[in-house]
Design an enzyme around this catalytic site. Structure first.
Site, short mmCIF file in Angstrom:
data_model
loop_
_atom_site.label_atom_id
_atom_site.label_comp_id
_atom_site.label_asym_id
_atom_site.label_seq_id
_atom_site.Cartn_x
_atom_site.Cartn_y
_atom_site.Cartn_z
N TYR A 179 17.59 10.33 23.89
CA TYR A 179 17.33 11.66 23.31
C TYR A 179 15.84 11.73 23.02
O TYR A 179 15.05 10.96 23.56
CB TYR A 179 18.22 11.77 22.06
CG TYR A 179 18.29 13.12 21.39
CD1 TYR A 179 18.53 14.28 22.11
CD2 TYR A 179 18.16 13.22 20.00
CE1 TYR A 179 18.62 15.51 21.47
CE2 TYR A 179 18.26 14.44 19.35
CZ TYR A 179 18.48 15.58 20.09
OH TYR A 179 18.56 16.80 19.45
N ARG A 232 12.95 26.34 28.39
CA ARG A 232 12.14 25.87 27.25
C ARG A 232 12.73 24.53 26.83
O ARG A 232 13.56 24.46 25.94
CB ARG A 232 12.23 26.90 26.11
CG ARG A 232 11.30 26.73 24.97
CD ARG A 232 11.61 25.56 24.04
NE ARG A 232 12.58 25.81 23.00
CZ ARG A 232 13.40 24.87 22.51
NH1 ARG A 232 13.42 23.64 22.98
NH2 ARG A 232 14.25 25.16 21.55
N LYS A 250 22.13 15.45 25.21
CA LYS A 250 22.88 16.01 24.07
C LYS A 250 24.35 15.60 24.17
O LYS A 250 24.99 15.30 23.17
CB LYS A 250 22.78 17.55 24.07
CG LYS A 250 21.39 18.08 23.76
CD LYS A 250 21.25 18.51 22.30
CE LYS A 250 19.83 18.91 22.00
NZ LYS A 250 19.57 19.20 20.60
N GLU A 321 21.57 25.61 25.19
CA GLU A 321 20.51 24.69 24.80
C GLU A 321 19.22 25.02 25.52
O GLU A 321 19.19 25.20 26.75
CB GLU A 321 20.94 23.26 25.15
CG GLU A 321 20.03 22.18 24.59
CD GLU A 321 20.11 22.10 23.07
OE1 GLU A 321 21.22 22.10 22.53
OE2 GLU A 321 19.05 22.07 22.42
N ASP A 322 18.16 25.10 24.76
CA ASP A 322 16.80 25.20 25.30
C ASP A 322 16.61 26.33 26.30
O ASP A 322 16.00 26.14 27.37
CB ASP A 322 16.37 23.83 25.86
CG ASP A 322 16.13 22.82 24.74
OD1 ASP A 322 16.44 23.14 23.57
OD2 ASP A 322 15.65 21.71 25.01
N ASP A 343 22.45 26.00 19.94
CA ASP A 343 22.04 24.83 19.16
C ASP A 343 20.66 25.03 18.53
O ASP A 343 20.44 24.64 17.38
CB ASP A 343 22.03 23.63 20.11
CG ASP A 343 21.70 22.34 19.41
OD1 ASP A 343 22.16 22.17 18.27
OD2 ASP A 343 21.00 21.50 20.00
N ASP A 344 19.74 25.62 19.26
CA ASP A 344 18.37 25.74 18.76
C ASP A 344 18.26 26.74 17.61
O ASP A 344 17.48 26.55 16.68
CB ASP A 344 17.42 26.14 19.90
CG ASP A 344 17.44 25.08 20.98
OD1 ASP A 344 17.01 23.96 20.71
OD2 ASP A 344 17.97 25.37 22.08
N ASN A 493 9.53 18.91 18.88
CA ASN A 493 9.84 17.77 19.75
C ASN A 493 9.13 17.93 21.09
O ASN A 493 8.86 19.05 21.51
CB ASN A 493 11.35 17.71 20.01
CG ASN A 493 12.11 17.43 18.74
OD1 ASN A 493 11.74 16.56 17.98
ND2 ASN A 493 13.19 18.18 18.52
N1 LIG Z 1 13.97 19.40 15.06
C1 LIG Z 1 14.90 20.06 15.72
O1 LIG Z 1 16.10 19.82 15.56
C2 LIG Z 1 14.50 21.12 16.66
C3 LIG Z 1 13.21 21.25 17.07
N2 LIG Z 1 12.88 22.25 17.94
C4 LIG Z 1 11.50 22.27 18.40
O2 LIG Z 1 10.86 23.42 17.92
C5 LIG Z 1 9.85 23.81 18.81
C6 LIG Z 1 9.95 25.30 19.04
O3 LIG Z 1 11.17 25.63 19.62
P1 LIG Z 1 11.59 27.17 19.78
O4 LIG Z 1 11.50 27.87 18.49
O5 LIG Z 1 12.88 27.21 20.47
O6 LIG Z 1 10.44 27.67 20.74
P2 LIG Z 1 9.95 29.16 20.92
O7 LIG Z 1 9.17 29.18 22.15
O8 LIG Z 1 11.10 30.07 20.77
O9 LIG Z 1 8.99 29.40 19.67
C7 LIG Z 1 7.72 28.83 19.51
C8 LIG Z 1 6.98 29.63 18.48
O10 LIG Z 1 5.79 28.93 18.13
C9 LIG Z 1 4.71 29.87 18.18
N3 LIG Z 1 3.49 29.11 18.48
C10 LIG Z 1 3.20 28.44 19.60
N4 LIG Z 1 1.99 27.86 19.49
C11 LIG Z 1 1.52 28.18 18.28
C12 LIG Z 1 0.36 27.88 17.57
N5 LIG Z 1 -0.61 27.13 18.09
N6 LIG Z 1 0.21 28.39 16.33
C13 LIG Z 1 1.19 29.14 15.78
N7 LIG Z 1 2.32 29.44 16.40
C14 LIG Z 1 2.49 28.97 17.62
C15 LIG Z 1 5.08 30.86 19.23
O11 LIG Z 1 4.37 32.06 19.05
C16 LIG Z 1 6.56 31.01 18.93
O12 LIG Z 1 6.75 31.93 17.89
C17 LIG Z 1 10.03 22.96 20.06
O13 LIG Z 1 9.10 21.92 20.05
C18 LIG Z 1 11.40 22.38 19.90
O14 LIG Z 1 11.51 21.11 20.50
C19 LIG Z 1 13.77 23.16 18.39
C20 LIG Z 1 15.08 23.06 18.02
C21 LIG Z 1 15.54 22.00 17.15
C1 LIG Z 2 16.27 19.15 19.19
C2 LIG Z 2 16.27 20.32 20.03
O1 LIG Z 2 17.30 20.92 20.25
C3 LIG Z 2 15.03 20.79 20.57
O2 LIG Z 2 13.98 20.24 20.28
O3 LIG Z 2 15.08 21.77 21.31
MG LIG Z 3 17.09 22.25 21.85
#
Ligand SMILES: NC(=O)C1=CN([C@@H]2O[C@H](COP(=O)(O)OP(=O)(O)OC[C@H]3O[C@@H](n4cnc5c(N)ncnc54)[C@H](O)[C@@H]3O)[C@@H](O)[C@H]2O)C=CC1
Ligand SMILES: CC(=O)C(=O)O
Ligand SMILES: [Mg+2]
Length: 646
Positions: A179, A232, A250, A321-322, A343-344, A493
């Site tokens: 993962y 994504r 996953k 997912e993603d 999930d996200d 991530n």
């Molecule tokens: N810890 C966890 O369980 C999870 C972590 N994530 C992580 O969260 C991150 C974002 O995922 P999503 O929200 O789905 O992506 P997304 O593409 O939907 O959203 C990204 C957001 O970040 C903003 N952004 C990008 N660069 C920026 C910067 N330099 N300054 C300010 N804002 C900025 C964008 O405008 C957008 O609003 C990914 O890295 C993903 O791996 C996502 C789901 C679960």
């Molecule tokens: C953990 C997860 O779902 C993500 O980073 O998109």
């Molecule tokens: Mg995800």
């Protein structure tokens, strides 16, 4: 209760019956001494350290206790040349080549005879644990995480039970390999690393054949699929068909962390093309060599996919997912009455709410005084904000009062109503109107204006929590009293996208931080004046929620996943900490206890499904569980799950 017994822990698939009848002309081999055999196996020239030797000796005596002793080994039945037939040998190989049937060196003497395996595997008889030990030694000898992943993947292709025993017993070491963060590197190189199929690959050119493709999956009636279109993947952007690694990863965790039988899981990638120029230019790229199709075409494809799933596998739960932001929200809304969740948006929302509840308790800042700044206003950012907002409204705040606690920042700065750009639909709920026409463009400006108590990173951008940002957060928290602690969650991530590291967070806050990250960091030891303190990070990752949420929905035979089922998974997880974890100042259970957490989450999700009237389980089952309480339901769940032991 038999009608309720789910097929999660599908019994081991039966291996092909032996085609030769065995006569009773067997002889008993000479017994061999345990210590003699074990020690003679060691090469004194080999660089094997004492700890490994001791572990092997311990394992040998454990094997003896479990009946895997060399005494037992000595009693292996022998048969004569006349019994051999080429046909039986073929049957033997079939058993060894099918990962669900293969037990490696753990086939019992009787199985070796009845399945025609004698001589096809080394003579030694080993327990599953000893096989795990060999695998661990191999994994530790590999130089890079991707190499370790590939070795694990070869075990998965050969011996399903061994793969999952390894994962279950060594979660802390194995999860980062199957993962995040390693899966990110694997997805980036998926087309190069590819050796065998592990998923359903459905391209938009095959849209007339979706049902046929679903039926081609070799296992009957999967309970759960994880589907992505690769648009994504983690914080790595559009990886096209290479994103399938995330569906595979996953689902490995659905099995390792919640005990859903591997044959009940179905990874899927919908190949709609890709915007990734590197992939498009790569001669080895395995996906469609075309630009990603428009959102409208992708939606038609998704409609067809969901309809096909409903027809072919009507009971299967679908985890989105993603998917890139717009699609993530669009599909969630469009299919909300189907058996699916995102999930996200939802899984992440629930897991971070659970961590936030724990963090607030440790922070010294009352819940009503908390102010949260989000760096990132995408699917995860808005998903988390909505879930935490629900927590506030359930505690009695009005919607407006709850909403006022959130400040979302994206690439253009603080999300406000009068920013002058066309706000995406999903951001509107949290767009601020109290900025007096002023637009705050940098995170420092926002912190200066908001004086937050919590900073959540979901922007997929490495290092945006700079030293000045983190110190400014600490100053704004300290202003309310020095015993207060800042909440800092760099959740993006893989690690290459984390907003800051654990070491930075501890150093810049002088050890006061309450920290959770999406991918795992190691503990960090820091010298403060005369003392040395070790700090422990938390992993705030949806892996604490989606396996239990899925398991609960499947076991409850839920017709859909309701908001209450998602919300309760957060509340259940927040209650999962044991006394040791509380003493260590953690906000999530240790990762090695993720399976315990999944059972608790699943139990509460099942109860919520029933309360919402979406559980199709027979009433008698609930009557019994209600009479005996959570203990009975917990015990029942544990009986349903897959736990490979021979
Ligand atoms: N810890 C966890 O369980 C999870 C972590 N994530 C992580 O969260 C991150 C974002 O995922 P999503 O929200 O789905 O992506 P997304 O593409 O939907 O959203 C990204 C957001 O970040 C903003 N952004 C990008 N660069 C920026 C910067 N330099 N300054 C300010 N804002 C900025 C964008 O405008 C957008 O609003 C990914 O890295 C993903 O791996 C996502 C789901 C679960
Ligand atoms: C953990 C997860 O779902 C993500 O980073 O998109
Ligand atoms: Mg995800």
């Amino acid at each position: 209760m038999s009608s309720t017994s789910s097929a999660i822990a599908t019994p081991r698939s039966s291996s092909p019956a032996s085609t030769t009848s065995r006569s009773s002309t067997t002889t008993v081999s000479k017994r061999m001494s345990l210590s003699g055999r074990r020690m003679s196996g060691f090469n004194p020239m080999a660089a094997v350290d004492i700890a490994v030797i001791e572990a092997a000796m311990k394992m040998a005596s454990l094997d003896t206790l479990r009946g895997y002793s060399q005494e037992h080994y000595g009693e292996v039945k022998q048969y004569t040349e006349t019994e051999y037939t080429p046909k039986s040998q073929a049957a033997g190989y079939q058993v060894l080549r099918e990962p669900a049937w293969n037990k490696g060196t753990s086939f019992s003497p009787d199985e070796r005879i009845s399945k025609n395996l004698t001589g096809l595997i080394p003579h030694v008889l080993e327990s599953l644990e000893t096989q795990c030990m060999r695998a661990l030694r191999m994994i530790n000898s590999r130089g890079t995480n991707v190499d370790k992943y590939l070795y694990l993947s070869s075990i998965k292709a050969n011996n399903t039970d061994l793969f999952y025993r390894l994962l279950i017993d060594n979660v802390e070491q194995m999860m980062p390999l199957v993962y995040t963060p390693t899966i990110g590197d694997v997805c980036l190189q998926y087309s190069t690393l590819y050796t065998r199929p592990e998923a359903l690959y459905i391209s938009i050119k095959q849209r007339k054949s979706i049902k046929t493709i679903l039926r081609n999956w070799p296992y009957k009636n999967p309970s759960i699929c994880v589907v992505t279109d690769g648009s994504r993947i983690l914080g790595l952007g559009d990886l096209g068909v290479n994103g399938v690694g995330i569906s595979i990863g996953k689902l490995a965790l659905y099995t390792a962390a919640a005990g859903i039988h591997p044959e009940q899981t179905l990874p899927i990638v919908l190949d709609c093309g890709t915007a990734n120029e590197t992939n498009l230019a790569d001669p080895l790229y395995l996906g469609l060599r075309q630009k990603r199709v428009s959102t409208d075409v992708a939606l038609e494809f998704m409609d067809e996919f969901m309809a096909a799933v409903k027809e072919v596998y009507p009971d299967m739960l679908v985890q989105f997912e993603d998917f890139e932001t717009e699609k993530a929200f669009q599909y969630l809304e469009r299919y909300k009455l189907e058996k699916c969740f995102n999930d996200d948006v939802q899984g992440t929302g629930a897991v971070i709410l659970a961590g936030y509840i724990g963090a607030v308790n440790l922070s010294g800042v009352p819940i009503e005084d908390q102010r949260l700044v989000f760096m990132g206003a995408g699917s995860a950012g808005v998903g988390v904000a909505k879930q935490v907002m629900e927590y506030y409204t359930r505690r009695g705040l009005s919607e407006q009062q709850a909403r006022d606690k959130f400040y979302l920042v994206d690439t253009k700065g603080l999300v406000t109503k009068d920013r002058g750009d066309r706000l995406a639909e999903h951001k509107k709920l949290f767009a601020r109107s109290d900025n007096n026409g002023h637009q705050f463009q940098t995170l420092e400006e926002v912190i200066e204006y908001v004086k937050p108590t919590a900073l959540i990173g979901l922007a997929a951008t490495f290092g945006v929590f700079t030293e000045s940002v983190v110190r400014a957060l600490k100053i704004s928290v300290d202003a309310g009293g020095l015993a207060r602690r800042p909440i800092l969650f760099p959740l993006s991530n893989p690690l290459t996208k984390a907003e800051c590291t654990f070491e930075q967070a501890v150093t810049w806050t002088e050890g006061t931080v309450i920290f959770a990250s999406g991918s795992p960091f190691s503990p960090f030891t820091m010298k403060n004046h005369d003392s040395i303190t070790t700090y422990y990070p938390n992993q705030g990752n949806n892996v604490y929620v989606f396996p239990g949420l899925g398991l609960g929905a499947i076991l409850a035979k839920a017709s859909r996943v309701t908001d209450a089922m998602v919300y309760i998974s957060a509340a259940a997880l927040a209650d999962c900490l044991n006394s040791e974890e509380i003493k260590m100042g953690l906000i999530y259970p240790k990762i090695e206890r993720v399976r315990d957490a999944s059972v608790v989450v699943a139990r509460e999700v099942m109860k919520a499904a029933r309360r919402d009237g979406v559980s199709k389980l027979p009433e008698e089952a609930w009557v019994e569980w209600e009479e005996w309480g959570d203990v009975a339901l917990t015990a029942w769940i544990k009986k349903q799950v897959y736990d490979p032991r021979w």
